[in-house]
Design a protein around this motif. Structure first.
Motif, mmCIF file in Angstrom:
data_model
loop_
_atom_site.group_PDB
_atom_site.id
_atom_site.type_symbol
_atom_site.label_atom_id
_atom_site.label_comp_id
_atom_site.label_asym_id
_atom_site.label_seq_id
_atom_site.Cartn_x
_atom_site.Cartn_y
_atom_site.Cartn_z
ATOM 1 N N SER A 47 -75.225 32.361 11.643
ATOM 2 C CA SER A 47 -74.116 33.016 10.748
ATOM 3 C C SER A 47 -74.033 31.556 9.867
ATOM 4 O O SER A 47 -73.505 30.511 10.487
ATOM 5 N N ASN A 51 -71.758 34.572 6.931
ATOM 6 C CA ASN A 51 -72.924 35.516 6.368
ATOM 7 C C ASN A 51 -73.920 35.478 7.586
ATOM 8 O O ASN A 51 -74.506 34.582 7.958
ATOM 9 N N SER A 53 -77.211 36.420 9.856
ATOM 10 C CA SER A 53 -78.841 36.501 9.336
ATOM 11 C C SER A 53 -79.409 36.569 10.882
ATOM 12 O O SER A 53 -78.616 36.456 11.709
ATOM 13 N N LEU A 62 -82.669 32.365 3.728
ATOM 14 C CA LEU A 62 -81.167 31.860 3.355
ATOM 15 C C LEU A 62 -81.795 30.420 2.649
ATOM 16 O O LEU A 62 -81.082 30.094 1.623
#
Length: 154
Positions: A47, A51, A53, A62
């Motif tokens: 996170s 967000n 992932s 990212l």
């Protein structure tokens, strides 16, 4: 229930110090797109500032879209989690991160961007022993990141 010993805590602290140095060196390196995902496994939960992932692939995606970084770790804390031997490690890191070339690299017309301005961050990792990479004699257990949550706090 297993009880942690003073030695468990000392080993965990050394492992956390070693991990923290390696992780942020890899994060700030020009080869981070290849190096940083090696700390994760396909099922690792990530996170980044809220967000979500997943896994090494998610981390690679990212950072592929992120300007270069410079991290300054100001403190870390480590707690071995009893129940396995070697124990899993809960590591909390805080410090400053600058994205891009620093404030002098920011174009003067752009005011609202993370790039160039140091930000306070906290990052929490759950490291678990990597059973696929058994330690050599005399070596401490090898770990991978099972969960990683990074958050800007300032």
């Amino acid at each position: 229930m297993s009880i942690l010993t003073k030695e468990d805590i000392e080993i965990a602290t050394r492992a956390a110090d070693h991990f923290t140095r390696l992780y942020y060196s890899a994060y700030d390196s020009p080869t981070r797109i290849d190096d940083l995902p090696k700390f994760y496994r396909p099922n690792s939960a990530v996170s980044w500032n809220g967000n979500p992932s997943e896994g090494a692939q998610g981390v690679q995606e990212l950072i592929a879209n992120m300007p270069k970084t410079t991290h300054e770790v100001q403190s870390f804390d480590c707690h071995p989690i009893p129940g396995s031997q070697p124990p899993s490690l809960l590591i909390t890191v805080s410090g400053m991160v600058t994205h891009g070339g620093g404030p002098s690299a920011n174009p003067p017309a752009i005011k609202k961007t993370i790039e160039g301005h140091p930000r306070v961050f906290t990052q929490t990792f759950m490291l678990v022993p990597d059973t696929a990479a058994p330690p050599k004699p005399g070596e401490v257990a090898k770990y991978y990141i099972n969960a990683d949550a990074m958050r800007f706090v300032g």
